[in-house]
Write an enzyme that holds these catalytic residues in place. Structure first.
Site, PDB file in Angstrom:
ATOM      1  CG  HIS A 141      -9.675  78.932  13.947  1.00 29.98           C
ATOM      2  ND1 HIS A 141     -10.603  78.120  13.358  1.00 29.98           N
ATOM      3  CD2 HIS A 141      -8.609  78.938  13.121  1.00 29.98           C
ATOM      4  CE1 HIS A 141     -10.126  77.661  12.208  1.00 29.98           C
ATOM      5  NE2 HIS A 141      -8.910  78.148  12.046  1.00 29.98           N
TER       6      HIS A 141
ATOM      7  N   GLY B 202     -10.899  77.845   8.532  1.00 29.58           N
ATOM      8  CA  GLY B 202     -11.683  76.670   8.174  1.00 29.58           C
ATOM      9  C   GLY B 202     -11.199  75.387   8.802  1.00 29.58           C
TER      10      GLY B 202
ATOM     11  CG  LEU C 112     -16.095  79.356   9.865  1.00 26.25           C
ATOM     12  CD1 LEU C 112     -16.641  78.925  11.204  1.00 26.25           C
ATOM     13  CD2 LEU C 112     -16.062  78.202   8.892  1.00 26.25           C
ATOM     14  CG  ASP C 113     -12.688  80.169  11.245  1.00 24.41           C
ATOM     15  OD1 ASP C 113     -13.222  79.951  12.341  1.00 24.41           O
ATOM     16  OD2 ASP C 113     -12.324  79.264  10.475  1.00 24.41           O
ATOM     17  CD  GLU C 114     -13.309  86.097   7.266  1.00 21.01           C
ATOM     18  OE1 GLU C 114     -13.081  87.315   7.187  1.00 21.01           O
ATOM     19  OE2 GLU C 114     -12.640  85.233   6.666  1.00 21.01           O
TER      20      GLU C 114
END
Lengths: 284, 284, 284, 284
Positions: free
Chosen positions: C192, C201, C227-229
């Site tokens: 990311h 995000g 997402l992204d977690e």
């Protein structure tokens, strides 16, 4: 496209900034960025870099240069105008290791370099294919103790043929003669695989391992007649520990080397570097 | 309170980890952390640190030590048991500069050091007040070329009186004799104000300025008979540029020095450091 | 060639290290390195990685695994044995940007990865040539909102055909469905382009520019349903300043992304990562 | 002693640098350093900092300021002249934690700050003794939800009495009202103990631990009406790993906080910071 840069140095005294900026204003140029550094405001030497945009620059170069000469003379300025449009032509010298070469070509392809590699020269044929991938001419010029003068003669010939502005030693691993170096003053950049002045000379990773250092580094510098003694442009380091073997140091070092060399080359191409007293002034 | 550590080294061969962990299990100890490093799994030397909790430790020290001796002998282990409860006693040597001393005392007060400064020794009276602020005894032992032997004699006397385990040279700026050093092998930590082996010896900031380096550093090392040549414990660097004067380098360097020295001291106090071949193994 | 690793976790209690090392010693294995981490020595969970050499490993795998099963059961260990010889097979998912792909392939070619890319999958045809340079199969699987289920079906088919162990999202820029993710738990690594949890995000560089941060970063993490977690494996940052435009941030960010992703992939390939509670334990 | 600085911003157009430098030259001032930044050379806003020496400055301030006003008007410059001699007066707000306060006072004592702490204000009495050590007045102003308006009234009174130029919140841990903030626009610096915008608000270390980040950070920013949303001046980070407990993160964080806050304060005192669009331009 209409961007140019003035690089100059002169005795520091009141009026230098005023003279340069007044002259550029009289040309209707817009100063994008102006950096100065004085070794001593009271009687020292002033170094300056001015980046500016001048409408219809290509038609007005003569006017610009004559105006600058008139401005420079009374203040004893030494300097010159560089044109962003005139992208510098780069020769990359390599030996067998590919990491620095790859990084430079990759950054070039990504559009991150404001200059262009035009020829690759090596004392070994190993990296010929990489040159081919990027459609760059590759010259294999073997060097032995006996053939070195001839080899350098051949290399200088190639540099002239390709109108090279900057020579980058991307882990070339050969020492250049004083004659060669003096043909490209402050225009040959080398990457040394240590944090200079630690581990000057051969086998720095082996010696770093022996000494048990906790950080290893790399140094990009202009090449002068004295090996590893030229003006330092950029350095960086990375943490290592007792578990790292000589091979690990070399692997970690490869990453530092390519980053440090690429930064130094980019700065040179953007006319950000001035030298004095075997040191660099880098306006970043 | 019931925590202890074993530090050992021995020839690397199968069964070492098993022997140590089996012995600790037989004592009903719980291993909190075990680190090993082998110079070569095939015939090298193994270094190990084991941290463990043993219920009712203070009553069982003799049992623990005898058991370890029995375990160590057949495997040629050299090592010892250290008790977290036995906080190391520190003497801090200073001269006129206060930054390293302040940092150590500040970290001590914040509870970040697992040892205790018990005495401060200086060849100048300047930092007496800082010692007073922390209610620590301060000895002013002047040193001249002529009086050095006597001065060292006096210093060693103080160290003995205070039962000192670790000597920290917090910018002490004096060279210790071989005799002094040999009285505290691997128990004297010095901070050198450069990124060793660059700028060994005097005036490193002045020489870094002259050379035009782009990073300056500091090195914490154990003191040996050879000046600035002892095993390196920790190093760090910070970026500088052409604008930084020698004074700036000193200011920036002060911050690196205090951080690097404090880290090295903390690691020593937590028994994280082993030495071999003039290098350190640091388990962090 | 005879190297293997055990990765395990179990309730922390005395005897775990002893049991594992005793068992390995009984096999005549030599422990190269053993790391443990306990969330709490008093009633927590213990995570362990043991790297060891076992002579004639390939003939003795069954014996080794049965012995481990016997050792593991009474101590409630969950874990498995991984063989260095069984190099992991990697699928790299890309979109249009090439920097992360190039870095991975370059490190692979340099021999720095202990696994092998076997297939490249992209929703765009742009990077087909890079795959060809490395003689790797390239699948162009377009993805639209409507065709996503089919596309993922096709992708999973490819992964199965190539017996892929690890999926690397090298700036793939598409969100994977929960079904896809659950087919490769803790085996999909994403990069990311921000320092998570900042700028979760879309468009992190634009948002970093708007917020005026002084450092930008990148984060490699395992992909989970959110997402992204997912569990963070590695992060790094680089200094920026007010002069840097969004384009500059992207350029600088590319260098951070490729380094961070490559580090995370290398660690995964060397079985250095365990996960728990949506976090990672990384033994480096 | 004869040093001053001009900080200004104006619409970017040709002639700004010329006008300012011409005016300074006409005063016989010597420009020591001039920095500019333009959001867009073509129609953007220009920010400038000029540092210069002017002989007999104290006698010529009126002349200097009138000249600057005449220069500024036609070019729509907004700006002012700051005199190095007029050292800024600092109020430090603290709560119970001492590390940021100690660092600032230590750097002040070392001569590294070009301003002077003149008063310390706290909602707790704990750090009274530190103030005493440095012979600084200490005001204990307790704050509860109910008494906050009165408390702020009292605080503002103290700030006025001590003619404070800069308020530093050195881990003050209380939110200031919009009224309070608007009394010192861009003159209140806070240290937030996370890498903003990650972990806005309370308990950032606890939340960093929960999220499993691999770097923790700190952010110094000007305080605005929106909590943790003001212009960022400086940030830094340090590496952590799975072994680090919340307490470890706090300990490591303390070191980042004090360094980041001290850097931001030093830059403010040297008039290096301009703000626009909730961001900072920092000329370092």
């Amino acid at each position: 496209a209409d961007r140019a840069r003035i690089l100059l140095s002169c005795p520091d005294r009141p009026g230098v900034v005023a003279a340069v900026s007044q002259y550029l204003y009289s040309m209707n140029a817009n100063i994008v960025r102006m950096d100065q550094y004085s070794t001593d405001p009271d009687g020292g030497r002033l170094f300056m870099r001015v980046e500016f945009d001048l409408p219809r620059l290509s038609d007005r170069r003569r006017e610009l240069e004559e105006g600058f000469a008139r401005t420079a003379r009374p203040l004893d300025m030494q300097g010159e105008i560089r044109y962003a449009r005139e992208r510098k032509r780069i020769a990359i010298f390599v030996s067998k290791m590919d990491h620095c070469l790859r990084e430079l070509l990759w950054q070039w392809q990504a559009g991150d370099l404001s200059g262009d590699p035009v020829v690759i020269i090596s004392n070994h044929p190993d990296l010929k294919d990489i040159a081919a991938t990027f459609s760059l001419p590759f010259y294999h010029v073997p060097v032995t103790r006996e053939t070195k003068p001839e080899a350098e003669h051949r290399q200088l010939e190639i540099l002239q043929n390709y109108q090279v502005d900057l020579v980058v030693l991307a882990r070339y691993m050969q020492i250049l003669s004083t004659e060669f170096v003096s043909a490209y003053p402050n225009r040959i950049i080398n990457i040394h695989h240590s944090f200079l002045p630690a581990f000057v000379g051969a086998n720095p990773y082996e010696r770093a391992y022996e000494r048990g250092v906790k950080l290893i580094g790399a140094t990009a510098h202009y090449v002068t007649a004295n090996l590893d003694e030229g003006p330092i442009i950029e350095q960086d380091v990375q943490r290592v520990n007792h578990r790292d073997s000589v091979e690990d140091l070399k692997r970690i070092g490869r990453h530092i080397e390519r980053v440090v060399l690429a930064r130094a080359v980019a700065w040179h191409l953007e006319d950000r570097i001035l030298t004095y007293k075997n040191k660099t002034v880098v306006f970043v």
